[in-house]
Design a protein around this motif. Sequence first.
Motif, PDB file in Angstrom:
ATOM      1  N   ALA A 135      15.750  -8.714 -29.534  1.00  0.00           N
ATOM      2  CA  ALA A 135      16.592  -7.549 -29.805  1.00  0.00           C
ATOM      3  C   ALA A 135      18.099  -7.630 -29.025  1.00  0.00           C
ATOM      4  CB  ALA A 135      15.818  -6.150 -29.313  1.00  0.00           C
ATOM      5  N   TRP A 136      18.175  -8.110 -28.082  1.00  0.00           N
ATOM      6  CA  TRP A 136      19.532  -8.324 -27.335  1.00  0.00           C
ATOM      7  C   TRP A 136      20.439  -8.953 -28.416  1.00  0.00           C
ATOM      8  CZ3 TRP A 136      22.930 -12.032 -26.294  1.00  0.00           C
ATOM      9  CH2 TRP A 136      23.874 -11.569 -25.333  1.00  0.00           C
ATOM     10  N   VAL A 137      19.885 -10.070 -29.223  1.00  0.00           N
ATOM     11  CA  VAL A 137      20.885 -10.910 -29.831  1.00  0.00           C
ATOM     12  C   VAL A 137      21.116  -9.822 -31.342  1.00  0.00           C
ATOM     13  CG1 VAL A 137      20.909 -12.638 -31.700  1.00  0.00           C
ATOM     14  CG2 VAL A 137      19.728 -13.106 -29.497  1.00  0.00           C
ATOM     15  N   ALA A 138      20.235  -9.162 -31.793  1.00  0.00           N
ATOM     16  CA  ALA A 138      20.568  -8.092 -32.848  1.00  0.00           C
ATOM     17  C   ALA A 138      21.565  -7.009 -32.340  1.00  0.00           C
ATOM     18  CB  ALA A 138      19.297  -7.473 -33.190  1.00  0.00           C
ATOM     19  N   LEU A 139      21.519  -6.602 -31.357  1.00  0.00           N
ATOM     20  CA  LEU A 139      22.370  -5.363 -30.744  1.00  0.00           C
ATOM     21  C   LEU A 139      23.883  -6.199 -30.343  1.00  0.00           C
ATOM     22  CD1 LEU A 139      22.965  -2.872 -29.234  1.00  0.00           C
ATOM     23  CD2 LEU A 139      21.909  -3.827 -27.087  1.00  0.00           C
ATOM     24  N   ARG A 140      23.758  -7.591 -29.783  1.00  0.00           N
ATOM     25  CA  ARG A 140      25.116  -7.932 -29.699  1.00  0.00           C
ATOM     26  C   ARG A 140      25.930  -8.271 -30.915  1.00  0.00           C
ATOM     27  NH1 ARG A 140      27.367 -12.290 -26.244  1.00  0.00           N
ATOM     28  NH2 ARG A 140      29.663 -12.677 -27.411  1.00  0.00           N
ATOM     29  N   LEU A 141      25.300  -8.640 -31.921  1.00  0.00           N
ATOM     30  CA  LEU A 141      25.831  -8.934 -33.252  1.00  0.00           C
ATOM     31  C   LEU A 141      26.340  -7.573 -33.814  1.00  0.00           C
ATOM     32  CD1 LEU A 141      23.615 -11.535 -34.842  1.00  0.00           C
ATOM     33  CD2 LEU A 141      25.871 -11.789 -33.711  1.00  0.00           C
ATOM     34  N   ALA A 142      25.511  -6.212 -33.601  1.00  0.00           N
ATOM     35  CA  ALA A 142      25.841  -5.021 -34.328  1.00  0.00           C
ATOM     36  C   ALA A 142      27.189  -4.611 -33.459  1.00  0.00           C
ATOM     37  CB  ALA A 142      24.930  -4.115 -34.024  1.00  0.00           C
ATOM     38  N   LEU A 143      27.226  -4.692 -32.056  1.00  0.00           N
ATOM     39  CA  LEU A 143      28.515  -4.591 -31.323  1.00  0.00           C
ATOM     40  C   LEU A 143      29.603  -5.451 -31.559  1.00  0.00           C
ATOM     41  CD1 LEU A 143      26.624  -3.840 -27.861  1.00  0.00           C
ATOM     42  CD2 LEU A 143      27.628  -2.286 -29.245  1.00  0.00           C
ATOM     43  N   GLU A 144      29.395  -6.551 -31.950  1.00  0.00           N
ATOM     44  CA  GLU A 144      30.381  -7.529 -32.205  1.00  0.00           C
ATOM     45  C   GLU A 144      31.020  -7.125 -33.812  1.00  0.00           C
ATOM     46  OE1 GLU A 144      32.026 -10.047 -30.934  1.00  0.00           O
ATOM     47  OE2 GLU A 144      30.617 -10.819 -29.303  1.00  0.00           O
ATOM     48  N   LYS A 145      30.210  -6.575 -34.519  1.00  0.00           N
ATOM     49  CA  LYS A 145      30.716  -6.081 -35.768  1.00  0.00           C
ATOM     50  C   LYS A 145      31.443  -4.751 -35.625  1.00  0.00           C
ATOM     51  CE  LYS A 145      29.317  -4.829 -40.452  1.00  0.00           C
ATOM     52  NZ  LYS A 145      28.197  -4.853 -41.621  1.00  0.00           N
ATOM     53  N   LEU A 146      31.186  -3.921 -34.529  1.00  0.00           N
ATOM     54  CA  LEU A 146      31.878  -2.834 -34.395  1.00  0.00           C
ATOM     55  C   LEU A 146      33.173  -2.988 -33.841  1.00  0.00           C
ATOM     56  CD1 LEU A 146      29.000  -0.261 -32.756  1.00  0.00           C
ATOM     57  CD2 LEU A 146      30.436  -0.016 -35.066  1.00  0.00           C
ATOM     58  N   VAL A 147      33.222  -4.049 -32.929  1.00  0.00           N
ATOM     59  CA  VAL A 147      34.612  -4.509 -32.512  1.00  0.00           C
ATOM     60  C   VAL A 147      35.443  -5.207 -33.633  1.00  0.00           C
ATOM     61  CG1 VAL A 147      35.627  -6.267 -31.029  1.00  0.00           C
ATOM     62  CG2 VAL A 147      33.678  -5.008 -30.137  1.00  0.00           C
ATOM     63  N   ARG A 148      34.871  -5.907 -34.533  1.00  0.00           N
ATOM     64  CA  ARG A 148      35.711  -6.703 -35.710  1.00  0.00           C
ATOM     65  C   ARG A 148      36.293  -5.417 -36.364  1.00  0.00           C
ATOM     66  NH1 ARG A 148      31.896  -9.088 -38.024  1.00  0.00           N
ATOM     67  NH2 ARG A 148      31.605  -8.012 -39.989  1.00  0.00           N
ATOM     68  N   ASN A 149      35.686  -4.157 -36.743  1.00  0.00           N
ATOM     69  CA  ASN A 149      36.080  -3.388 -37.455  1.00  0.00           C
ATOM     70  C   ASN A 149      36.882  -2.110 -36.783  1.00  0.00           C
ATOM     71  OD1 ASN A 149      34.525  -4.439 -39.393  1.00  0.00           O
ATOM     72  ND2 ASN A 149      32.741  -3.260 -39.360  1.00  0.00           N
ATOM     73  N   ARG A 150      37.171  -2.537 -35.518  1.00  0.00           N
ATOM     74  CA  ARG A 150      38.018  -1.739 -34.615  1.00  0.00           C
ATOM     75  C   ARG A 150      37.274  -0.212 -34.560  1.00  0.00           C
ATOM     76  NH1 ARG A 150      43.748  -3.600 -37.034  1.00  0.00           N
ATOM     77  NH2 ARG A 150      43.830  -5.523 -36.976  1.00  0.00           N
ATOM     78  N   VAL A 151      36.109  -0.229 -34.235  1.00  0.00           N
ATOM     79  CA  VAL A 151      35.527   1.030 -33.978  1.00  0.00           C
ATOM     80  C   VAL A 151      35.415   0.939 -32.414  1.00  0.00           C
ATOM     81  CG1 VAL A 151      33.193   2.359 -34.057  1.00  0.00           C
ATOM     82  CG2 VAL A 151      34.164   1.180 -36.062  1.00  0.00           C
ATOM     83  N   LEU A 152      35.191  -0.155 -31.755  1.00  0.00           N
ATOM     84  CA  LEU A 152      35.160  -0.349 -30.376  1.00  0.00           C
ATOM     85  C   LEU A 152      36.135  -1.467 -29.755  1.00  0.00           C
ATOM     86  CD1 LEU A 152      31.322  -0.754 -29.641  1.00  0.00           C
ATOM     87  CD2 LEU A 152      32.656   1.298 -29.347  1.00  0.00           C
ATOM     88  N   ALA A 153      36.842  -1.252 -28.771  1.00  0.00           N
ATOM     89  CA  ALA A 153      37.850  -2.249 -28.302  1.00  0.00           C
ATOM     90  C   ALA A 153      37.214  -3.390 -27.699  1.00  0.00           C
ATOM     91  CB  ALA A 153      38.573  -1.411 -27.070  1.00  0.00           C
ATOM     92  N   ARG A 154      36.008  -3.282 -27.090  1.00  0.00           N
ATOM     93  CA  ARG A 154      35.390  -4.638 -26.545  1.00  0.00           C
ATOM     94  C   ARG A 154      33.690  -4.266 -26.842  1.00  0.00           C
ATOM     95  NH1 ARG A 154      32.796  -3.307 -21.809  1.00  0.00           N
ATOM     96  NH2 ARG A 154      33.287  -1.247 -20.810  1.00  0.00           N
ATOM     97  N   VAL A 155      33.041  -5.599 -26.453  1.00  0.00           N
ATOM     98  CA  VAL A 155      31.584  -5.537 -26.735  1.00  0.00           C
ATOM     99  C   VAL A 155      31.071  -4.724 -25.448  1.00  0.00           C
ATOM    100  CG1 VAL A 155      29.460  -6.817 -26.632  1.00  0.00           C
ATOM    101  CG2 VAL A 155      31.627  -7.250 -28.214  1.00  0.00           C
ATOM    102  N   PRO A 156      30.396  -3.570 -25.352  1.00  0.00           N
ATOM    103  CA  PRO A 156      30.025  -2.880 -24.207  1.00  0.00           C
ATOM    104  C   PRO A 156      28.778  -3.564 -23.547  1.00  0.00           C
ATOM    105  CG  PRO A 156      29.518  -1.608 -25.943  1.00  0.00           C
ATOM    106  CD  PRO A 156      30.170  -2.796 -26.404  1.00  0.00           C
TER     107      PRO A 156
END
Length: 249
Positions: A135-156
Amino acid sequence: MTTRPSGRAADALRPVSIETGFARHAEGSALIRMGGTEVLCAASVEPRVPPFLRGQGKGWVTAEYGMLPRATHARGPREAAKGKQSGRTQEIQRLIGRSLRAVTDLTALGEISITVDCDVLNADGGTRCASITGAWVALRLALEKLVRNRVLARVPLTAQVAAISCGLTEAGAVLDLDYDEDSTAAADANFVLTEAGGIVEIQGTAEQAPFSQAQFEALMRLAQAGTAHLFAAQLAAVDKALAARSDAS
């Protein structure tokens, strides 16, 4: 001292692999295999939070857990058909959610919810531990996608989190119990740890007689060594997935 049923050394993990991108439509996913246990973890992102968090500027990370009917030796009925989840299912998915939230900066996430579905395809012991690690891997990749799409400034994320089982068996203190060991262990424990040595949660139970502090410390040392391998596997899976994304863009 006797030999483990699998023939493994006391401090040996089962073979571990983490395959990312298995759930093609999820924002992040990982199929984790630990010996005969296989769990598909898929992270889904929603631009809203539960009612109790609205207006607070904080996000939410939670999990759902389930087993396919023939994940075990005998068919188990689908919980949806029974109209309710078992106490075991509720306890495990709450554990997964707590584990992920413990290493997530929910304020930096903002008013976004991420649900990680952990579905057990095959069970041979340690399904909750494999679920947390995948689950941590899946969460990390989802957050990376939000950063790539400029929804987030960094992986939280503030840390990695992984989990492993240990137990006291006829072979002594051993790491990463499979079903045969788990079903006959004199004591077993699940350790949820961070890569910096932090303790998120420990679940330990004496199945027969109470166990000593020295025995607990032996289990803890095994868990620390075992999760070190899992943390490396997590990072290797994430790095491979991010490299593939870069090549595709």
